[in-house]
Design a protein around this motif. Structure first.
Motif, short mmCIF file in Angstrom:
data_model
loop_
_atom_site.label_atom_id
_atom_site.label_comp_id
_atom_site.label_asym_id
_atom_site.label_seq_id
_atom_site.Cartn_x
_atom_site.Cartn_y
_atom_site.Cartn_z
N UNK A 136 27.33 37.62 49.55
CA UNK A 136 28.42 37.60 48.57
C UNK A 136 28.26 38.71 47.56
N UNK A 137 27.04 38.92 47.10
CA UNK A 137 26.79 39.99 46.12
C UNK A 137 27.12 41.36 46.70
N UNK A 193 39.63 43.48 36.04
CA UNK A 193 39.13 43.01 37.34
C UNK A 193 37.70 43.48 37.54
N UNK A 194 37.41 44.71 37.13
CA UNK A 194 36.04 45.22 37.25
C UNK A 194 35.07 44.36 36.44
N UNK A 195 35.49 43.98 35.25
CA UNK A 195 34.63 43.14 34.43
C UNK A 195 34.37 41.79 35.10
N UNK A 250 45.40 37.30 39.30
CA UNK A 250 45.57 36.96 40.71
C UNK A 250 44.60 37.78 41.57
N UNK A 251 44.46 39.07 41.24
CA UNK A 251 43.53 39.92 41.99
C UNK A 251 42.10 39.43 41.81
N UNK A 252 41.73 39.13 40.59
CA UNK A 252 40.39 38.64 40.31
C UNK A 252 40.11 37.32 41.03
N UNK A 279 30.84 45.95 46.84
CA UNK A 279 31.74 46.84 47.59
C UNK A 279 33.12 46.87 46.94
N UNK A 280 33.61 45.70 46.55
CA UNK A 280 34.93 45.64 45.91
C UNK A 280 34.91 46.31 44.54
#
Length: 589
Positions: free
Chosen positions: A81-82, A97-99, A30-32, A87-88
Motif C-alpha cells: 500500500x505504501x 491531495x498530495x498532503x 473525491x480524488x483523495x 507512486x500516486x
C-alpha cells in the motif's frame, strides 16, 4: 476520551454522510477518497471489525486475521500500500491531495513500525473475550441500523468456527502465540492486565448474549454456547501458559513506550512534557485555591480548601437511575443553548445522544467516552456520549461505583468534553460537512481529538455555574497530572503508589477512578493520557498566535469552526492550515 484499539468499541472515524444526505464533496476530496481505498482495503482484509465500524458494510460478517503469520501478512500488505501511495504522490499535482497522500503514507509507516517493535520485543497475546465483544458491539450497539444486525450472527459463527472453512478465534490466537512461545527474549504481557481480562471473561460472554437478546436476534444459540466453552478453554490455556510468562513489572521497553507517545501525537521528549505538565499542575492548583472560597461562600461552608470543597460537592450524589435523565434533560440542552448564545461553534443538525454504559462496556472502557456512529454511508446514526458508573477492574471481580460523574457539578465539564462542543460535535460536524478519509481516519491522533475536547471545557467554563467551574479546574489538574505521571511511571521515575496518592489526594478522584487511571497509564493505554494536556496547550498556543495576528478581526466562532473543518490533522499541519488559509481569509474581510 475517545477510545480506540483492535476491533474498537469506540471507532475513530469521520468519513461523511451518504451521498443522499450531504452535498457533493469537492473534487479534491473525491480524488483523495479514491486514493484512500488503497489503505481501506488493507484494513478490511486484516481488521474487518474496524472497517465495518467505519461503515464499510461489506466487511460486517468478517473477522480479523489473528492466526500464525498474520503480522507478516499485514506487513506485506502495508508495504504494498505504501509503495502504491508513493507512486500516486509522484504523479499528483493538487497540494491538498498530495498532503492527504503523505498523511496515508505516514500512517502506513506508523503501522509498520508498530509491527516491527512488537515482533522484536513482545509476545503476541490477544485479549480474545474483549475483542469478540467489541466485534459484535460494532454491529449491535444502539447507534447502528437494524439492517446490519443479521451480520452479527454470521460474525459470531465465524468467531466460533461454526462456518465451514473457519477455525475458532481462540484457536487462531493461541496458535499465533505458540508459534513464537519458545523465544525467551519476547516479553509476556503484564500480569495485572491478564488477571483483569480473566476476571472480565464472564462479562464479555454475558455482554454478547445481552446484545443478541436486546436486538431480538435468533439462530445463534449454538454459537453462543460455543463461545462460552471456547473462552473457558482459552482462559485455562492463558492460566497455564501465559501467566508463567507474564511480567511483574508493567514497564515496557523504552523504544516501545517512545512509540506509544509518538502514536498518540506527542512530538517532544518525555522530559520536556513532564516539565511543562508540572508547571501546569502548580498553576491550576493556584486557580483551584482561588475559586474554591467563592464556591464555599455560595454554599455557606467554612472550609475553603479546594479539596474539601470538591468533596462536599461530591456528597450531592444522584441515584444511578436518575443520572442519565439529569445529563440528557438538563445539562445537555443548557449547554447547547450556551453554545448558541455565545457563538462558540456551529452545532450539528442532529440531536446529541447519551447513555449509561453496560457492564461489559465498562469492562472494556471504564472511563467516560464518546462512541462515534458508523460514518461511511451514514443514514442518520448519531455519535453517543457513554458514561460508566463504576470500575469492574477490582481484585474480587466486582464493580465499584464511582462518585466522580454522578454529582450535578460534574455533568457540565463531562458534557463539554465528551458531548458538545467536544468529541460528539467534532465528529458529527465532520459527518455533516464531509472530510476526506485521510484527514478523518489516517491523520487521527489523540493530541488533536483530546486537545479539542479539553479546549472545549475551557471555552464553556465562563458560562457555567460556579460549582461546575471548580470541576473544570479539577479536570484540568487531572490532565496535568496525567501528562507527567504517565511518562514518569513508564520511565521508572515514579511508583504506582505515588501516582495513586496524587490522584486521590490532589485531584480528589474516587478510589475506583484513581485505580482506573493508574491502570490506564501502566498497561491499558500507556502514553495516551498525555495527549489531553499536550493537545490543549498546542491548540491554545495556536489560538493565541491567531488572535495576535488578527487583532480586532479575530472571530472565535469562525476560528473554532475552521479547526473542526480540518478533520483530525496533527498540530503542525493544523497550525500550517491556520497560518496559510484562515488568517489570510480573515484579514481579507
Amino acid at each position: 476520551m475517545l477510545r480506540f484499539r483492535f476491533a474498537c468499541l469506540v471507532i475513530v472515524s469521520a468519513l461523511g454522510l451518504a451521498p443522499s444526505t450531504r452535498a457533493s464533496a469537492p473534487a479534491w476530496v473525491e480524488k483523495s477518497n479514491t486514493d484512500a481505498r488503497v489503505m481501506l482495503d488493507v484494513m478490511g482484509r486484516f481488521s474487518p471489525e474496524q472497517a465495518s465500524g467505519y461503515g464499510l458494510r461489506q466487511y460486517d460478517s468478517a473477522v480479523s486475521d489473528v492466526g500464525p503469520g498474520s503480522a507478516e501478512r499485514l506487513r506485506v500488505a502495508l508495504v504494498g500500500a505504501r509503495v502504491e501511495l508513493q507512486r500516486r504522490l509522484a504523479g499528483e499535482t493538487d497540494p491538498l491531495v498530495r498532503q492527504d497522500l503523505q498523511i496515508m503514507i505516514d500512517a502506513a509507516q506508523l503501522q509498520l513500525d508498530e509491527i516491527d517493535l512488537d515482533r522484536k520485543y513482545l509476545l503476541p497475546f490477544v485479549e480474545v473475550g474483549r475483542n469478540i465483544f467489541q466485534g459484535e458491539f460494532v454491529l449491535l450497539n444502539p447507534g447502528v441500523g437494524v439492517d446490519r444486525h443479521a451480520a452479527a450472527v454470521d460474525r459470531l459463527r465465524r468467531y466460533t468456527g461454526l462456518i465451514p472453512g473457519t477455525k475458532p478465534f481462540t484457536d487462531l490466537a493461541r496458535a499465533q502465540c505458540e508459534e513464537v512461545l519458545g523465544n525467551a527474549k519476547l516479553l509476556g504481557p503484564y500480569r495485572g492486565e491478564i488477571e483483569q481480562e480473566l476476571a472480565n471473561t464472564g462479562r464479555y460472554v454475558q455482554g454478547v448474549r445481552d446484545l443478541f437478546t436486546k436486538n431480538h436476534l435468533t439462530g445463534a444459540d449454538d454459537a453462543l454456547s460455543a463461545l462460552q466453552r471456547q473462552l473457558a478453554d482459552y482462559d485455562a490455556w492463558v492460566r497455564q501458559t501465559i501467566l508463567p510468562r507474564a511480567r511483574k513489572d508493567f514497564r515496557m521497553p523504552e523504544p516501545v513506550y517512545a512509540f506509544e507517545l509518538r502514536q498518540v501525537g506527542i512530538d517532544l521528549p518525555p522530559e520536556q512534557l513532564i516539565a511543562r505538565a508540572e508547571l501546569e499542575y502548580s498553576e491550576v492548583l493556584a486557580e483551584l485555591q482561588t475559586l474554591a472560597p467563592l464556591v464555599a461562600k455560595e454554599h455557606g461552608w467554612t472550609d475553603t480548601d479546594y479539596r474539601s470543597v470538591l468533596r462536599r460537592l461530591k456528597q450531592d450524589q444522584m441515584r444511578p437511575t436518575t443520572v442519565e435523565a439529569y445529563y440528557r434533560g438538563l445539562v445537555i440542552p443548557r449547554m447547547e443553548a450556551l453554545i448558541r448564545t455565545h457563538h462558540v461553534v456551529t452545532l450539528p443538525g442532529r440531536p446529541m445522544a447519551m447513555r449509561i454504559a453496560s457492564d461489559a462496556e465498562s469492562a472494556v472502557e471504564p472511563a467516560p467516552h464518546m462512541q462515534p456512529p458508523p460514518l461511511i454511508d451514514n443514514h442518520g446514526e448519531r455519535g453517543t456520549f457513554v458514561l460508566p458508573l463504576g470500575n469492574p477492574a477490582t481484585t474480587g471481580g466486582n464493580s465499584e461505583a464511582y462518585d466522580d460523574f454522578s454529582f450535578p457539578a460534574a455533568a457540565w465539564t463531562l458534557v463539554a468534553h465528551e458531548g458538545r462542543p467536544g468529541h460528539e460535535l467534532q465528529f458529527d460536524r465532520m459527518v455533516e460537512d464531509g472530510v476526506s478519509y485521510a484527514r478523518a481516519i489516517y491523520a487521527f491522533n489523540s493530541v488533536n481529538v483530546e486537545g479539542w475536547a479539553l479546549y472545549c471545557e475551557t471555552e464553556m467554563k465562563p458560562y457555567e455555574p460556579l460549582d461546575a467551574q471548580l470541576v473544570v479546574l479539577q479536570y484540568r489538574l487531572l490532565r496535568a497530572v496525567r501528562a507527567f505521571t504517565d511518562p514518569m511511571l513508564n520511565l521508572g521515575q515514579m511508583t504506582r503508589a505515588r501516582a495513586h496518592d496524587l490522584l486521590v489526594n490532589d485531584v480528589c478522584l474516587s478510589e475506583p477512578f484513581a485505580r482506573e487511571e493508574v491502570d490506564r497509564f501502566t498497561f491499558r493505554m500507556p502514553g495516551q493520557a498525555t495527549s489531553y494536556f499536550y493537545g490543549f496547550t498546542r491548540l491554545m498556543e495556536l489560538r493565541a498566535a491567531t488572535q495576535v495576528a488578527l487583532g480586532a478581526k479575530f472571530d472565535r466562532l469562525a476560528f473554532n469552526n475552521f479547526i473542526v473543518e480540518q478533520g483530525l490533522l496533527p498540530p503542525d499541519l493544523l497550525a500550517d492550515a491556520v497560518r496559510k488559509t484562515f488568517i489570510p481569509a480573515q484579514l481579507a474581510k
